[in-house]
Scaffold this active site. Structure first.
Site: not given
Ligand code: GAR
Length: 218
Positions: A11, A13, A64, A89, A92, A108, A141, A172-173
């Site tokens: 978590g 992000n 699902r 993860m 969907l 991503h 999708e 960066a995210e």
């Molecule tokens: C992040 O790096 C995000 O970009 C990636 O999972 C990580 C989650 O980190 N997402 C993917 O790979 C989706 N395809 P976080 O739980 O610390 O935010």
């Protein structure tokens, strides 16, 4: 704009979105955090500042479709207008994606369309790219596809491991995701065919995030 954040784990992000939303001029508030994993550490980040959380454990649903119906119910009850996947993860279904068309976004850790799926950073290193990064996009999708709202470029160093590269991209995210949510919540990022148009005030948004790499002109 009321947003729902879907997480599966750490978590970080989500934390970046929480910090952004705490600023007075931020156009979005986090109305609900949903985790599909009861042990997701991100839940505590939300609980710590009183954001409502809900665990919807996918393993308790036979299909699902049932799991996703529960997620949609929770999001609607909380009045969410935008759904942010933040390290969520679970793949969907097309029905869920259609239900939230252009109101469902994902982050991503690569410059899509390069390196979709898992093991992104190992693939970047194996391929020898000099620049990688992160992408925020509207969800379609097909996994890790959809109109791109913003990207941030990150250099790959010769001595990087998948872990050191992941850490640099993650930083960066944390700037990119709140920035892109702001663009959507402000109504400045709109889908036009396969592309996202960014209204005038912010057309150079990628360049702003990472001038020398994202925009060769500066
Ligand atoms: C992040 O790096 C995000 O970009 C990636 O999972 C990580 C989650 O980190 N997402 C993917 O790979 C989706 N395809 P976080 O739980 O610390 O935010």
């Amino acid at each position: 704009m009321r947003i729902g954040v879907l997480i599966s784990g750490r978590g970080s992000n989500l934390q970046a979105l929480i910090e952004a939303a705490a600023k007075p001029d931020y156009p979005a508030e986090i109305a609900l955090v949903i985790a599909n994993q009861p042990e997701a550490a991100g839940l505590q980040r939300a609980e710590a500042i009183g954001i409502p959380t809900q665990v919807i454990d996918h393993r308790l649903f036979p299909s699902r479709v049932g799991f996703e119906a529960a997620v949609t119910d929770a999001l609607c009850t909380a009045g969410c207008e935008l759904v942010c996947l933040a390290g969520f993860m679970r793949v969907l279904t097309g029905d869920f994606v259609a239900r939230w068309t252009d109101r469902l976004i994902n982050i991503h850790p690569s410059l899509l369309p390069a390196f979709p799926g898992l093991h992104t950073h190992a693939e970047a290193l194996a391929t020898g790219v000099r620049i990688t990064g992160a992408t925020v996009h509207f969800v379609r999708e097909q996994v890790d596809q959809g109109p791109i709202i913003g990207q941030a470029a990150v250099p790959v160093h010769d001595d990087d491991t998948a872990d050191t590269l992941a850490a640099r991209v993650l930083e960066a995210e944390h700037a990119l995701y709140p920035h892109c949510v702001r663009l959507v919540a402000d109504g400045r990022a709109t889908v036009s065919g396969h592309r996202v148009r960014i209204a005038e005030a912010d057309t150079r948004q990628s360049a702003l995030l990472n001038p020398p790499l994202a925009d060769g002109r500066s």
